[in-house]
Design an enzyme around this catalytic site. Sequence first.
Site, PDB file in Angstrom:
ATOM      1  N   GLY A 142      39.788 -68.762 -75.721  1.00 13.99           N
ATOM      2  CA  GLY A 142      38.489 -69.969 -77.202  1.00 13.99           C
ATOM      3  C   GLY A 142      37.344 -70.528 -76.581  1.00 13.99           C
ATOM      4  O   GLY A 142      36.820 -69.756 -75.713  1.00 13.99           O
ATOM      5  N   SER A 171      37.030 -71.329 -72.339  1.00 14.49           N
ATOM      6  CA  SER A 171      38.176 -71.008 -71.467  1.00 14.49           C
ATOM      7  C   SER A 171      37.559 -70.220 -70.837  1.00 14.49           C
ATOM      8  O   SER A 171      38.234 -69.423 -69.858  1.00 14.49           O
ATOM      9  CB  SER A 171      38.768 -69.153 -72.517  1.00 14.49           C
ATOM     10  OG  SER A 171      37.718 -68.687 -72.931  1.00 14.49           O
ATOM     11  N   HIS A 224      24.067 -70.858 -68.769  1.00 11.29           N
ATOM     12  CA  HIS A 224      25.154 -69.899 -68.287  1.00 11.29           C
ATOM     13  C   HIS A 224      24.657 -69.001 -67.529  1.00 11.29           C
ATOM     14  O   HIS A 224      24.669 -68.372 -67.148  1.00 11.29           O
ATOM     15  CB  HIS A 224      24.926 -68.387 -69.975  1.00 11.29           C
ATOM     16  CG  HIS A 224      26.426 -68.966 -71.038  1.00 11.29           C
ATOM     17  ND1 HIS A 224      27.527 -67.752 -71.603  1.00 11.29           N
ATOM     18  CD2 HIS A 224      27.308 -69.895 -70.955  1.00 11.29           C
ATOM     19  CE1 HIS A 224      28.430 -68.375 -72.130  1.00 11.29           C
ATOM     20  NE2 HIS A 224      28.136 -70.175 -71.730  1.00 11.29           N
ATOM     21  N   ARG A 225      22.723 -69.004 -67.583  1.00 11.76           N
ATOM     22  CA  ARG A 225      22.458 -68.107 -66.808  1.00 11.76           C
ATOM     23  C   ARG A 225      22.018 -68.509 -65.899  1.00 11.76           C
ATOM     24  O   ARG A 225      22.920 -67.965 -64.912  1.00 11.76           O
ATOM     25  CB  ARG A 225      20.264 -68.159 -67.254  1.00 11.76           C
ATOM     26  CG  ARG A 225      19.605 -66.957 -66.863  1.00 11.76           C
ATOM     27  CD  ARG A 225      18.480 -67.649 -66.871  1.00 11.76           C
ATOM     28  NE  ARG A 225      17.416 -67.647 -68.320  1.00 11.76           N
ATOM     29  CZ  ARG A 225      17.868 -66.152 -68.949  1.00 11.76           C
ATOM     30  NH1 ARG A 225      16.964 -65.261 -68.114  1.00 11.76           N
ATOM     31  NH2 ARG A 225      17.068 -66.218 -70.469  1.00 11.76           N
ATOM     32  N   ARG A 252      25.470 -67.947 -64.046  1.00 10.47           N
ATOM     33  CA  ARG A 252      25.410 -66.121 -63.975  1.00 10.47           C
ATOM     34  C   ARG A 252      24.825 -65.933 -62.959  1.00 10.47           C
ATOM     35  O   ARG A 252      25.597 -65.277 -61.675  1.00 10.47           O
ATOM     36  CB  ARG A 252      24.731 -65.268 -65.243  1.00 10.47           C
ATOM     37  CG  ARG A 252      25.430 -63.896 -65.486  1.00 10.47           C
ATOM     38  CD  ARG A 252      25.449 -63.467 -66.545  1.00 10.47           C
ATOM     39  NE  ARG A 252      23.452 -63.878 -67.068  1.00 10.47           N
ATOM     40  CZ  ARG A 252      23.545 -64.344 -67.940  1.00 10.47           C
ATOM     41  NH1 ARG A 252      24.773 -65.396 -68.939  1.00 10.47           N
ATOM     42  NH2 ARG A 252      21.643 -64.876 -67.895  1.00 10.47           N
ATOM     43  N   GLU A 273      18.480 -59.628 -75.149  1.00 10.40           N
ATOM     44  CA  GLU A 273      18.653 -60.503 -76.497  1.00 10.40           C
ATOM     45  C   GLU A 273      18.878 -59.734 -77.956  1.00 10.40           C
ATOM     46  O   GLU A 273      17.554 -58.332 -78.032  1.00 10.40           O
ATOM     47  CB  GLU A 273      17.753 -61.804 -76.414  1.00 10.40           C
ATOM     48  CG  GLU A 273      18.382 -62.235 -74.703  1.00 10.40           C
ATOM     49  CD  GLU A 273      16.738 -63.843 -75.178  1.00 10.40           C
ATOM     50  OE1 GLU A 273      16.852 -64.138 -76.587  1.00 10.40           O
ATOM     51  OE2 GLU A 273      16.834 -65.090 -74.846  1.00 10.40           O
ATOM     52  N   ASP A 302      27.958 -60.808 -74.757  1.00  8.52           N
ATOM     53  CA  ASP A 302      28.386 -61.738 -74.645  1.00  8.52           C
ATOM     54  C   ASP A 302      27.364 -63.192 -76.214  1.00  8.52           C
ATOM     55  O   ASP A 302      26.325 -63.342 -75.736  1.00  8.52           O
ATOM     56  CB  ASP A 302      28.383 -62.782 -73.492  1.00  8.52           C
ATOM     57  CG  ASP A 302      28.605 -63.954 -73.586  1.00  8.52           C
ATOM     58  OD1 ASP A 302      29.313 -64.611 -74.209  1.00  8.52           O
ATOM     59  OD2 ASP A 302      28.943 -64.270 -72.308  1.00  8.52           O
TER      60      ASP A 302
END
Lengths: 177, 177, 177
Positions: free
Chosen positions: B11, B14, B51-52, B55, B67, B89
Amino acid sequence: MSAVVSLLLGGARSGKSAFGENLVKISGLKPVYLATARGLDGEMVERIELHRARREASTGAKWETVEEPLALADALQNCAYSGHMVLVDCLTLWVSNLMEAGANVEREAANLVQSLDGLQAPVVFVANEVGLGIVPDNALAREFRDLAGLVNQKIAARADEVFFIAAGLPLIMKSKD
Amino acid sequence: MSAVVSLLLGGARSGKSAFGENLVKISGLKPVYLATARGLDGEMVERIELHRARREASTGAKWETVEEPLALADALQNCAYSGHMVLVDCLTLWVSNLMEAGANVEREAANLVQSLDGLQAPVVFVANEVGLGIVPDNALAREFRDLAGLVNQKIAARADEVFFIAAGLPLIMKSKD
Amino acid sequence: MSAVVSLLLGGARSGKSAFGENLVKISGLKPVYLATARGLDGEMVERIELHRARREASTGAKWETVEEPLALADALQNCAYSGHMVLVDCLTLWVSNLMEAGANVEREAANLVQSLDGLQAPVVFVANEVGLGIVPDNALAREFRDLAGLVNQKIAARADEVFFIAAGLPLIMKSKD
């Protein structure tokens, strides 16, 4: 050594609270119910009463009940006496309460995790998994969904055991054995 | 022999992306991040940047970033070099992008599955499970939910390993061992 | 001794119906499809037809089809002949139908559970898990979500085996072995 921390994740009406009550019951320890709900509206008052009646009936025990919508870490410190076991029901309502109060949810969650070290009593957290539907239309619901998920991750990382509950049955996600 | 294909279902919030990043990290292969998101609005731009940063910080590695919102099979062919590992992703945004572009989602998914044969690099797909809430009111959301679920089924059938992720923890649905 | 009762829980487009059809197919028993859907609107008629075509194609068998939106316990008694196996698809639509008809869902569910004792044929129930998204805005949707979850719990408690299905793959929640 800290007492065992458990997390029960599940959807609405998944039986996660009843599963948690049973974990407390079979421990043989004195049961404490730490409710994060506020009995503000009729629907919630009714639900709290149903929970209470079900808890007493199904476990055959007298539960000490503590209500704390916001200061969860403090409330936990104050009721996690040696010889007791605490059911926190539920983390997701707590997130909702913190948002309404304008609190910093991530910081509060970090405080909560830290407060678990050195607790004298085992704790069972009940939490809703709310991120498995489609993306909500409104931004506040998306923020809530994000924060609830982040809090679940933080507690899960710290917990000794984690169960995913559906239809009253557990899937083991993390085991203390 | 084709490289290993993994699918991470979960989800919102998650922890599925972080779990995927870790799978790539522990492989020791050169990490490639294949993003299907388009940085069109402010909320999404912010999320992509988060996110970047996460990561790079959590894996301590420099990720090559690609991308591609639509032509996923082609993009995958072009970045799945030997010695690398690709994190896609996510599949569910790709479905959403295809729908917006008026593409035939089921045919695109069949092409994607076919393109996995003969890839030189292992691939980890991240996907949202979006069908576990109540039925959405509007027909477009229902169609999206249906197509996202069908794509998840197709990839899961082809994958060598599938995990269901909640609160950062995995349940094994299919294992390559 | 009663025949085996199975429950397949999953989201929309999780592949739970196809998984159930396969359980019936590999049993070698005569397949009966007990549909709780009513073909009232176009979207539903189309979905029912798709299900029927997929069922016949994937199992290569001729299914006896029974349609019963409300009196599920009776319909089950009438089609669960020895030598047959019944797929009930799905419990969650039945809950919705009962609510629309003003029936007492909890009592009907208790009746259904009781009717399972002494059945001559194994039964596979398909059900939606609908409680893993955010709380719905409207009270009727919340009531539906609550009742669907309670019915799932009742059937799960009685079932000999329960699977949680996502992307066509099963997680074992309760096993008859």
